[in-house]
Design a protein around this motif. Structure first.
Motif, PDB file in Angstrom:
ATOM      1  N   ALA A  83      -1.631  -0.268  -9.771  1.00 25.10           N
ATOM      2  CA  ALA A  83      -1.727  -0.021 -11.210  1.00 25.10           C
ATOM      3  C   ALA A  83      -3.174   0.169 -11.650  1.00 25.10           C
ATOM      4  O   ALA A  83      -3.437   0.822 -12.667  1.00 25.10           O
ATOM      5  CB  ALA A  83      -1.088  -1.175 -11.983  1.00 25.10           C
ATOM      6  N   SER A 128      -1.289   8.690 -12.605  1.00 28.68           N
ATOM      7  CA  SER A 128      -0.341   9.077 -13.641  1.00 28.68           C
ATOM      8  C   SER A 128       0.934   8.253 -13.489  1.00 28.68           C
ATOM      9  O   SER A 128       1.165   7.621 -12.451  1.00 28.68           O
ATOM     10  CB  SER A 128      -0.009  10.565 -13.530  1.00 28.68           C
ATOM     11  OG  SER A 128       0.745  10.811 -12.355  1.00 28.68           O
ATOM     12  N   ARG A 129       1.782   8.261 -14.521  1.00 26.94           N
ATOM     13  CA  ARG A 129       2.996   7.452 -14.485  1.00 26.94           C
ATOM     14  C   ARG A 129       3.866   7.828 -13.294  1.00 26.94           C
ATOM     15  O   ARG A 129       4.330   6.959 -12.549  1.00 26.94           O
ATOM     16  CB  ARG A 129       3.772   7.636 -15.781  1.00 26.94           C
ATOM     17  CG  ARG A 129       5.084   6.864 -15.828  1.00 26.94           C
ATOM     18  CD  ARG A 129       5.797   7.061 -17.146  1.00 26.94           C
ATOM     19  NE  ARG A 129       7.084   6.392 -17.151  1.00 26.94           N
ATOM     20  CZ  ARG A 129       7.918   6.406 -18.181  1.00 26.94           C
ATOM     21  NH1 ARG A 129       7.597   7.065 -19.277  1.00 26.94           N
ATOM     22  NH2 ARG A 129       9.074   5.779 -18.121  1.00 26.94           N
ATOM     23  N   ASP A 130       4.075   9.143 -13.085  1.00 28.17           N
ATOM     24  CA  ASP A 130       4.932   9.580 -11.981  1.00 28.17           C
ATOM     25  C   ASP A 130       4.317   9.231 -10.633  1.00 28.17           C
ATOM     26  O   ASP A 130       5.008   8.800  -9.710  1.00 28.17           O
ATOM     27  CB  ASP A 130       5.183  11.092 -12.062  1.00 28.17           C
ATOM     28  CG  ASP A 130       6.093  11.465 -13.222  1.00 28.17           C
ATOM     29  OD1 ASP A 130       6.789  10.569 -13.744  1.00 28.17           O
ATOM     30  OD2 ASP A 130       6.107  12.645 -13.611  1.00 28.17           O
ATOM     31  N   LEU A 165       2.245   6.788 -10.040  1.00 25.34           N
ATOM     32  CA  LEU A 165       2.296   5.344  -9.853  1.00 25.34           C
ATOM     33  C   LEU A 165       3.670   4.912  -9.354  1.00 25.34           C
ATOM     34  O   LEU A 165       3.780   4.116  -8.411  1.00 25.34           O
ATOM     35  CB  LEU A 165       1.963   4.623 -11.163  1.00 25.34           C
ATOM     36  CG  LEU A 165       2.084   3.095 -11.139  1.00 25.34           C
ATOM     37  CD1 LEU A 165       1.167   2.499 -10.081  1.00 25.34           C
ATOM     38  CD2 LEU A 165       1.775   2.510 -12.508  1.00 25.34           C
ATOM     39  N   VAL A 166       4.729   5.434  -9.966  1.00 24.77           N
ATOM     40  CA  VAL A 166       6.085   5.101  -9.529  1.00 24.77           C
ATOM     41  C   VAL A 166       6.282   5.520  -8.077  1.00 24.77           C
ATOM     42  O   VAL A 166       6.865   4.791  -7.268  1.00 24.77           O
ATOM     43  CB  VAL A 166       7.127   5.761 -10.451  1.00 24.77           C
ATOM     44  CG1 VAL A 166       8.534   5.615  -9.874  1.00 24.77           C
ATOM     45  CG2 VAL A 166       7.075   5.137 -11.843  1.00 24.77           C
ATOM     46  N   ARG A 220      10.335  -5.095 -20.975  1.00 24.73           N
ATOM     47  CA  ARG A 220       9.261  -5.618 -20.131  1.00 24.73           C
ATOM     48  C   ARG A 220       8.994  -7.091 -20.435  1.00 24.73           C
ATOM     49  O   ARG A 220       8.865  -7.916 -19.522  1.00 24.73           O
ATOM     50  CB  ARG A 220       7.981  -4.801 -20.351  1.00 24.73           C
ATOM     51  CG  ARG A 220       6.827  -5.151 -19.411  1.00 24.73           C
ATOM     52  CD  ARG A 220       5.560  -4.433 -19.819  1.00 24.73           C
ATOM     53  NE  ARG A 220       5.021  -5.003 -21.039  1.00 24.73           N
ATOM     54  CZ  ARG A 220       4.186  -6.045 -21.065  1.00 24.73           C
ATOM     55  NH1 ARG A 220       3.822  -6.627 -19.942  1.00 24.73           N
ATOM     56  NH2 ARG A 220       3.731  -6.497 -22.208  1.00 24.73           N
TER      57      ARG A 220
END
Length: 245
Positions: A156, A161-163, A165-166, A225
């Motif tokens: 993290a 980017s979000r994608d 990171l996933v 969350r």
């Protein structure tokens, strides 16, 4: 097999899959945390093998940036696998002592999420910090069966980017799951019967993942969350104190 235990297992993988589908992580954290309340941590880790491996490979292959990520994260992933195997050799399979360790890992993970510590990894530190984070993650994986600390905070902090990171989480979890499976085989914990139970756990896991993906678009991500972190904190406290009570 005790019907109550079967129902608990189904419920556990439904909930763990729900978290995975919503957040992209949390399957081993939730599943092993809950299963360790009623079975040894090594057994819980063995039952998790197939659902964890399948869902993480799926997650790792779903994004568009697998080659650049593999090149960037390769040293960390290699160190994570080596650390897991080293930990399996040093510690054996996760045993009763792993329960409070798992509780402490869950508490730490929840607190990091609550306080949103502004962790940043500078590019010049990646060549040595990545393998160090991977090695530490491997040792924690071998001791507890959970591979979120410190891999998730480290990834993290890379500014992906979000994608990406996933997808990087999927890669990290895939390597850790495979290495843990080798360690459990070497410790003679993962046998054909548990492998069959692990395969059977795929159905409730995928049902939970699909439900989580549906939920993701209908519930505030921040609300979910916070609820997830509160649950992890309470579960971690229970596991950490269980042997003292």
């Amino acid at each position: 097999m005790d019907p109550l235990l079967v129902l608990l297992g189904i419920a556990t993988f439904l909930v763990a899959g729900l978290v995975k589908g919503t957040l992209g992580l949390g399957l081993p954290t939730v599943a092993i945390g809950l299963l360790s309340l009623v079975v040894p941590p090594a057994t819980a880790a063995a039952v998790l093998m197939v659902p964890s491996l399948v869902t993480n490979v799926w997650q790792a292959l779903a994004g568009p940036a697998i080659r650049p990520l593999l090149a960037r994260l390769g040293p960390m992933l290699g160190a994570s696998a080596a650390g897991t195997l080293l930990g399996a050799w040093l510690f054996g399979a996760p045993g009763p002592a792993a329960v409070p360790l798992l509780g402490a890992a869950l508490i730490l993970y929840a607190l990091l999420g609550f306080f949103r510590l502004p962790l940043v990894v500078r590019p010049e530190t990646e060549p040595w910090l990545g393998p160090l984070a991977g090695l530490a993650t491997g040792l924690v994986t071998a001791a507890t069966g959970v591979f979120v600390i410190p891999a998730v905070p480290y990834l993290a902090a890379l500014g992906l980017s979000r994608d990406a990171l996933v997808q990087s989480l999927g890669l990290s979890f895939t390597v850790s799951t495979a290495a843990l499976g080798v360690g459990l085989l070497g410790a003679r914990v993962l046998d054909f019967w548990l492998l069959g139970v692990s395969v059977a756990a795929l159905l409730p896991t995928f049902a939970g993942v699909v439900a989580g993906q549906w939920l993701r678009g209908r519930v505030s991500a921040e609300t979910f969350r916070l609820g997830f972190l509160v649950g992890l904190l309470l579960l971690g406290a229970h596991l950490a104190l269980a042997r003292l009570l």
